[in-house]
Scaffold this motif. Structure first.
Motif, PDB file in Angstrom:
ATOM      1  N   LYS A  83       0.801  -1.222   0.000  1.00 47.45           N
ATOM      2  CA  LYS A  83       0.000   0.000   0.000  1.00 47.45           C
ATOM      3  C   LYS A  83       0.837   1.277   0.000  1.00 47.45           C
ATOM      4  O   LYS A  83       0.412   2.305   0.510  1.00 47.45           O
ATOM      5  CB  LYS A  83      -0.991   0.007   1.179  1.00 47.45           C
ATOM      6  N   HIS A  84       2.004   1.206  -0.614  1.00 51.15           N
ATOM      7  CA  HIS A  84       2.807   2.405  -0.854  1.00 51.15           C
ATOM      8  C   HIS A  84       2.409   2.941  -2.239  1.00 51.15           C
ATOM      9  O   HIS A  84       3.154   2.801  -3.217  1.00 51.15           O
ATOM     10  CB  HIS A  84       4.300   2.074  -0.795  1.00 51.15           C
ATOM     11  N   HIS A  85       1.231   3.534  -2.315  1.00 57.94           N
ATOM     12  CA  HIS A  85       0.587   3.785  -3.602  1.00 57.94           C
ATOM     13  C   HIS A  85       1.375   4.730  -4.495  1.00 57.94           C
ATOM     14  O   HIS A  85       1.599   4.447  -5.672  1.00 57.94           O
ATOM     15  CB  HIS A  85      -0.831   4.322  -3.367  1.00 57.94           C
ATOM     16  N   GLU A  86       1.795   5.860  -3.940  1.00 57.88           N
ATOM     17  CA  GLU A  86       2.480   6.851  -4.766  1.00 57.88           C
ATOM     18  C   GLU A  86       3.785   6.293  -5.307  1.00 57.88           C
ATOM     19  O   GLU A  86       4.112   6.458  -6.496  1.00 57.88           O
ATOM     20  CB  GLU A  86       2.734   8.118  -3.955  1.00 57.88           C
ATOM     21  N   GLN A  87       4.545   5.602  -4.454  1.00 63.05           N
ATOM     22  CA  GLN A  87       5.817   5.041  -4.898  1.00 63.05           C
ATOM     23  C   GLN A  87       5.598   3.909  -5.902  1.00 63.05           C
ATOM     24  O   GLN A  87       6.358   3.767  -6.870  1.00 63.05           O
ATOM     25  CB  GLN A  87       6.611   4.531  -3.688  1.00 63.05           C
ATOM     26  N   ALA A  88       4.537   3.102  -5.685  1.00 65.63           N
ATOM     27  CA  ALA A  88       4.244   2.008  -6.611  1.00 65.63           C
ATOM     28  C   ALA A  88       3.967   2.536  -8.005  1.00 65.63           C
ATOM     29  O   ALA A  88       4.503   2.032  -9.002  1.00 65.63           O
ATOM     30  CB  ALA A  88       3.054   1.192  -6.103  1.00 65.63           C
ATOM     31  N   LEU A  89       3.137   3.578  -8.099  1.00 61.25           N
ATOM     32  CA  LEU A  89       2.820   4.138  -9.407  1.00 61.25           C
ATOM     33  C   LEU A  89       4.056   4.727 -10.078  1.00 61.25           C
ATOM     34  O   LEU A  89       4.208   4.658 -11.304  1.00 61.25           O
ATOM     35  CB  LEU A  89       1.733   5.205  -9.272  1.00 61.25           C
ATOM     36  N   SER A  90       4.968   5.299  -9.271  1.00 58.29           N
ATOM     37  CA  SER A  90       6.207   5.838  -9.827  1.00 58.29           C
ATOM     38  C   SER A  90       7.068   4.730 -10.428  1.00 58.29           C
ATOM     39  O   SER A  90       7.631   4.886 -11.527  1.00 58.29           O
ATOM     40  CB  SER A  90       6.984   6.585  -8.740  1.00 58.29           C
TER      41      SER A  90
END
Length: 371
Positions: A83-90
């Motif tokens: 659930k590290h959403h911003e980093q995952a999308l990056s």
């Protein structure tokens, strides 16, 4: 695979052949540790090890190599699972760039990556989706372009990918594409799927249901109604059991038709739901369409809250009748607004011995609260 986001997004692993050809033990050891953590559902440890494996893999195979891209994809998936959403999308964006360089922008790998990221986007919390919607936009655009422009796909492959894409996109409540793009995509998908498998194939019927859903998301209610009616008619006439899409189509039609004031057309769908097998022949009525009462503006200005408890009957056609105010608190306007809203509700009728009957003296309480 053990890890998934909403049961769909799974970690990607390197092939055993790549690992066997690895001469240095450092990367091999770390990657095996990652696989073990993954198997044991130790997601925090697996995330740490996937990041370490990526660093070692980039040094071993090269940052722009296919192996490094696969490791990067695994790391992005682990970030998503944690659930590290911003980093995952990056990191998914990095994988996107890698895949585009390796395979080309219309490659099947790009299609699958787009479907994975959109699936992940569907599973993200709503407040995060609002913040990240622009970042996901390019995946929608690439998916639509690649589905049509990839020249290596056979017809059945393209149809299957369109079907999968329609299922994925139909679950997305806030689609960052213009309505004309979505409607064109859905129309092309249905045409291709129907041409490949025929009009009576369950995949075609499913695609038409998903097209109706996409129309509905884009406020194309007339087109949505046409498709839902087609799906309901096909399934009611050709399937011996109650298909979930038949039930969903009838329920959607009740809601859409009632919202347009077409109660007569909505009635037959209430009856159809009540008659669907293998339901209990003595089943209770089910609500299909509810209209929320208006909050009296004069009460809202004064901060007044309250509630009204109402008794009512449901006719054999699913209409609400004989409404009576049992009790109310907060003021007469709450009772008035509650009455006006409830008389517009629609139900699947109650059935006894397989026939619709009047359901008497049901009770509902409508609460008026300021948020």
């Amino acid at each position: 695979m053990r890890f998934a986001v909403s049961g769909v997004l799974a970690a990607t692993f390197l092939s055993a052949g790549v690992l066997a050809s690895e001469s240095s033990t450092s990367f091999s050891d770390v990657y095996r540790q990652f696989q073990q953590a993954n198997a044991n559902n130790e997601i925090t440890q697996a995330l740490r090890l996937s990041e370490k494996a990526l660093t070692l893999g980039e040094n071993k195979f090269g940052k722009e190599s296919e192996n490094a891209a696969m490791l990067r994809y695994t790391y992005a998936n682990m970030l998503a699972i944690n659930k590290h959403h911003e980093q995952a999308l990056s990191v998914y964006d990095d994988v996107y760039d890698n895949y585009e360089s390796l395979y080309g922008e219309d490659a099947e790998q790009m299609i699958q990556l787009a479907l994975s990221v959109i699936t992940y986007y569907n599973a993200m919390p709503h407040h995060v989706k609002i913040d990240e919607i622009n970042q996901v936009d390019k995946y929608f655009d690439n998916l639509l372009d690649a589905l049509e422009d990839n020249q290596t796909l056979q017809d059945k492959q393209r149809a299957a990918l369109y079907h999968e894409a329609m299922m994925t996109i139909s679950k997305t409540g806030n689609i960052p594409l213009r309505a004309v793009e979505m409607n064109s995509f859905a129309r092309r998908g249905v045409e291709l799927i129907e041409a490949t498998w025929g009009s009576e194939d369950v995949r075609t019927v499913e695609a038409k249901f998903l097209q109706a859903r996409i129309y509905e998301l884009n406020d194309k209610d007339s087109h949505a109604i046409d498709r839902y009616e087609e799906v309901a008619e096909i399934l009611d006439s050709r399937v011996a059991f109650s298909h979930p899409y038949a039930l969903a189509s009838h329920a959607k039609l009740v809601s859409l038709l009632e919202s347009r004031g077409e109660s007569e057309r909505a009635t037959k769908h209430c009856i159809a739901i009540g008659k669907m097998s293998p339901w209990d022949p003595n089943q209770e009525q089910e609500p299909l369409y509810r209209k929320n009462p208006e909050y009296p503006m004069s009460y809202a200005r004064r901060g007044k809250e309250g509630w009204v408890r109402l008794s009512f009957d449901i006719s054999e056609y699913g209409f609400v009748e004989n409404i009576t105010v049992l009790e109310s608190r907060g003021g007469a306007l709450f009772a008035n607004e509650g009455l006006k809203a409830l008389e517009q509700w629609r139900y699947a009728p109650k059935f006894e011995n397989g026939k619709p009957v009047v359901a008497k003296e049901l009770v509902v309480q409508l609460d008026f609260e300021l948020m």
